[in-house]
Scaffold this motif. Structure first.
Motif, mmCIF file in Angstrom:
data_model
loop_
_atom_site.group_PDB
_atom_site.id
_atom_site.type_symbol
_atom_site.label_atom_id
_atom_site.label_comp_id
_atom_site.label_asym_id
_atom_site.label_seq_id
_atom_site.Cartn_x
_atom_site.Cartn_y
_atom_site.Cartn_z
ATOM 1 N N PHE A 113 34.139 -24.858 -28.736
ATOM 2 C CA PHE A 113 34.244 -25.148 -30.013
ATOM 3 C C PHE A 113 32.615 -24.904 -30.751
ATOM 4 C CE2 PHE A 113 37.287 -28.057 -28.328
ATOM 5 C CZ PHE A 113 38.136 -27.922 -29.105
ATOM 6 N N GLY A 114 31.958 -23.990 -30.131
ATOM 7 C CA GLY A 114 30.745 -23.202 -30.836
ATOM 8 C C GLY A 114 29.579 -24.225 -30.938
ATOM 9 N N ARG A 115 29.401 -25.179 -30.135
ATOM 10 C CA ARG A 115 28.435 -26.340 -30.055
ATOM 11 C C ARG A 115 27.231 -25.666 -29.473
ATOM 12 N NH1 ARG A 115 28.960 -32.329 -29.578
ATOM 13 N NH2 ARG A 115 26.957 -32.151 -30.799
ATOM 14 N N ILE A 116 27.466 -25.068 -28.417
ATOM 15 C CA ILE A 116 26.400 -24.505 -27.508
ATOM 16 C C ILE A 116 26.854 -23.024 -27.044
ATOM 17 C CG2 ILE A 116 25.718 -26.658 -26.456
ATOM 18 C CD1 ILE A 116 27.194 -26.200 -24.096
ATOM 19 N N HIS A 117 26.148 -22.136 -26.549
ATOM 20 C CA HIS A 117 26.221 -20.888 -26.014
ATOM 21 C C HIS A 117 25.489 -20.509 -24.911
ATOM 22 C CE1 HIS A 117 23.019 -20.021 -29.032
ATOM 23 N NE2 HIS A 117 22.669 -19.227 -28.122
ATOM 24 N N GLU A 118 25.765 -19.655 -24.143
ATOM 25 C CA GLU A 118 25.141 -19.295 -22.847
ATOM 26 C C GLU A 118 24.250 -18.059 -23.246
ATOM 27 O OE1 GLU A 118 28.665 -16.508 -21.312
ATOM 28 O OE2 GLU A 118 28.651 -18.525 -21.266
ATOM 29 N N LEU A 119 23.217 -17.992 -22.560
ATOM 30 C CA LEU A 119 21.962 -17.146 -22.615
ATOM 31 C C LEU A 119 22.206 -16.259 -21.391
ATOM 32 C CD1 LEU A 119 19.204 -19.409 -23.639
ATOM 33 C CD2 LEU A 119 20.286 -18.000 -24.934
ATOM 34 N N PRO A 120 21.678 -15.085 -21.371
ATOM 35 C CA PRO A 120 21.865 -14.303 -20.132
ATOM 36 C C PRO A 120 20.957 -14.751 -18.987
ATOM 37 C CG PRO A 120 20.834 -12.912 -22.260
ATOM 38 C CD PRO A 120 20.864 -14.391 -22.487
ATOM 39 N N LYS A 121 21.503 -14.536 -17.757
ATOM 40 C CA LYS A 121 20.982 -15.003 -16.478
ATOM 41 C C LYS A 121 19.919 -14.153 -16.081
ATOM 42 C CE LYS A 121 25.032 -14.620 -14.300
ATOM 43 N NZ LYS A 121 25.875 -14.561 -13.123
ATOM 44 N N SER A 122 19.021 -14.823 -15.493
ATOM 45 C CA SER A 122 17.600 -14.086 -15.322
ATOM 46 C C SER A 122 17.852 -13.087 -13.900
ATOM 47 C CB SER A 122 16.512 -14.940 -15.053
ATOM 48 O OG SER A 122 16.793 -15.952 -13.855
ATOM 49 N N ARG A 123 18.822 -13.405 -12.964
ATOM 50 C CA ARG A 123 19.053 -12.853 -11.856
ATOM 51 C C ARG A 123 20.861 -12.783 -11.898
ATOM 52 N NH1 ARG A 123 16.269 -16.108 -7.702
ATOM 53 N NH2 ARG A 123 18.408 -16.051 -6.956
ATOM 54 N N VAL A 124 21.459 -11.782 -11.310
ATOM 55 C CA VAL A 124 22.765 -11.680 -11.256
ATOM 56 C C VAL A 124 23.532 -12.834 -10.264
ATOM 57 C CG1 VAL A 124 23.126 -10.622 -9.016
ATOM 58 C CG2 VAL A 124 24.737 -10.178 -10.880
ATOM 59 N N ASP A 125 22.785 -13.543 -9.511
ATOM 60 C CA ASP A 125 23.086 -14.793 -8.820
ATOM 61 C C ASP A 125 22.781 -16.179 -9.078
ATOM 62 O OD1 ASP A 125 20.822 -14.261 -7.889
ATOM 63 O OD2 ASP A 125 21.041 -14.624 -5.681
ATOM 64 N N ASP A 126 22.272 -15.987 -10.413
ATOM 65 C CA ASP A 126 21.838 -17.360 -10.917
ATOM 66 C C ASP A 126 22.779 -18.063 -11.852
ATOM 67 O OD1 ASP A 126 19.993 -19.255 -11.251
ATOM 68 O OD2 ASP A 126 18.298 -17.903 -12.126
ATOM 69 N N TYR A 127 22.602 -19.153 -12.278
ATOM 70 C CA TYR A 127 23.345 -19.860 -13.347
ATOM 71 C C TYR A 127 23.061 -19.552 -14.784
ATOM 72 C CZ TYR A 127 24.302 -23.200 -9.244
ATOM 73 O OH TYR A 127 24.986 -23.586 -8.229
ATOM 74 N N TYR A 128 24.144 -19.545 -15.576
ATOM 75 C CA TYR A 128 23.621 -19.500 -16.977
ATOM 76 C C TYR A 128 23.155 -20.558 -17.579
ATOM 77 C CZ TYR A 128 26.858 -15.158 -17.211
ATOM 78 O OH TYR A 128 27.584 -14.107 -17.092
ATOM 79 N N PRO A 129 21.946 -20.076 -18.105
ATOM 80 C CA PRO A 129 21.279 -21.425 -19.076
ATOM 81 C C PRO A 129 22.219 -21.529 -20.440
ATOM 82 C CG PRO A 129 20.085 -19.528 -19.294
ATOM 83 C CD PRO A 129 21.120 -19.027 -18.400
ATOM 84 N N TYR A 130 22.226 -22.598 -20.911
ATOM 85 C CA TYR A 130 22.866 -22.864 -22.212
ATOM 86 C C TYR A 130 21.971 -23.473 -23.045
ATOM 87 C CZ TYR A 130 27.200 -22.236 -19.700
ATOM 88 O OH TYR A 130 28.377 -21.633 -18.786
ATOM 89 N N GLU A 131 22.090 -23.299 -24.361
ATOM 90 C CA GLU A 131 21.526 -23.741 -25.545
ATOM 91 C C GLU A 131 22.424 -24.118 -26.644
ATOM 92 O OE1 GLU A 131 18.343 -21.091 -26.995
ATOM 93 O OE2 GLU A 131 19.830 -19.894 -27.799
ATOM 94 N N LEU A 132 21.809 -25.321 -27.514
ATOM 95 C CA LEU A 132 22.377 -25.573 -28.687
ATOM 96 C C LEU A 132 22.790 -24.360 -29.779
ATOM 97 C CD1 LEU A 132 20.831 -29.001 -29.359
ATOM 98 C CD2 LEU A 132 23.186 -28.490 -28.556
ATOM 99 N N THR A 133 23.810 -24.269 -30.178
ATOM 100 C CA THR A 133 24.244 -23.182 -31.202
ATOM 101 C C THR A 133 23.673 -23.815 -32.820
ATOM 102 O OG1 THR A 133 25.852 -22.530 -30.057
ATOM 103 C CG2 THR A 133 25.910 -21.879 -32.379
#
Length: 83
Positions: free
Chosen positions: A59-79
């Motif tokens: 619903f567009g409240r948050i979005h993911e940021l690029p991962k620092s490494r391919v095997d890492d988790y996506y960080p999320y931030e408020l939109t």
């Protein structure tokens, strides 16, 4: 009894979504965080946090940021800024 946490019924998980998404938004105001970090902050299961975060993302409240490494988790931030 084992050390495993009991799986909750999906209806319980979805019932809690409105409250938990506000807690997630409050935590994300401090900066981007991953699903495991959010789960620790909320003292919740990662699979439940994933459902709540994906709903917020849908619903567009948050979005993911690029991962620092391919095997890492996506960080999320408020939109958007929410009061």
């Amino acid at each position: 009894m084992t050390g495993k946490t009991r799986l909750r019924n999906l209806n319980e998980v979805y019932r809690d979504e409105m409250v938990e998404r506000e807690r997630i938004a409050k935590y994300l105001r401090t900066g981007p965080h991953t699903i495991p970090e959010i789960a620790v902050e909320l003292s919740a299961r990662e699979d439940e946090v994933m459902k709540w975060v994906m709903a917020m993302r849908r619903f567009g409240r948050i979005h993911e940021l690029p991962k620092s490494r391919v095997d890492d988790y996506y960080p999320y931030e408020l939109t958007e800024v929410t009061a």
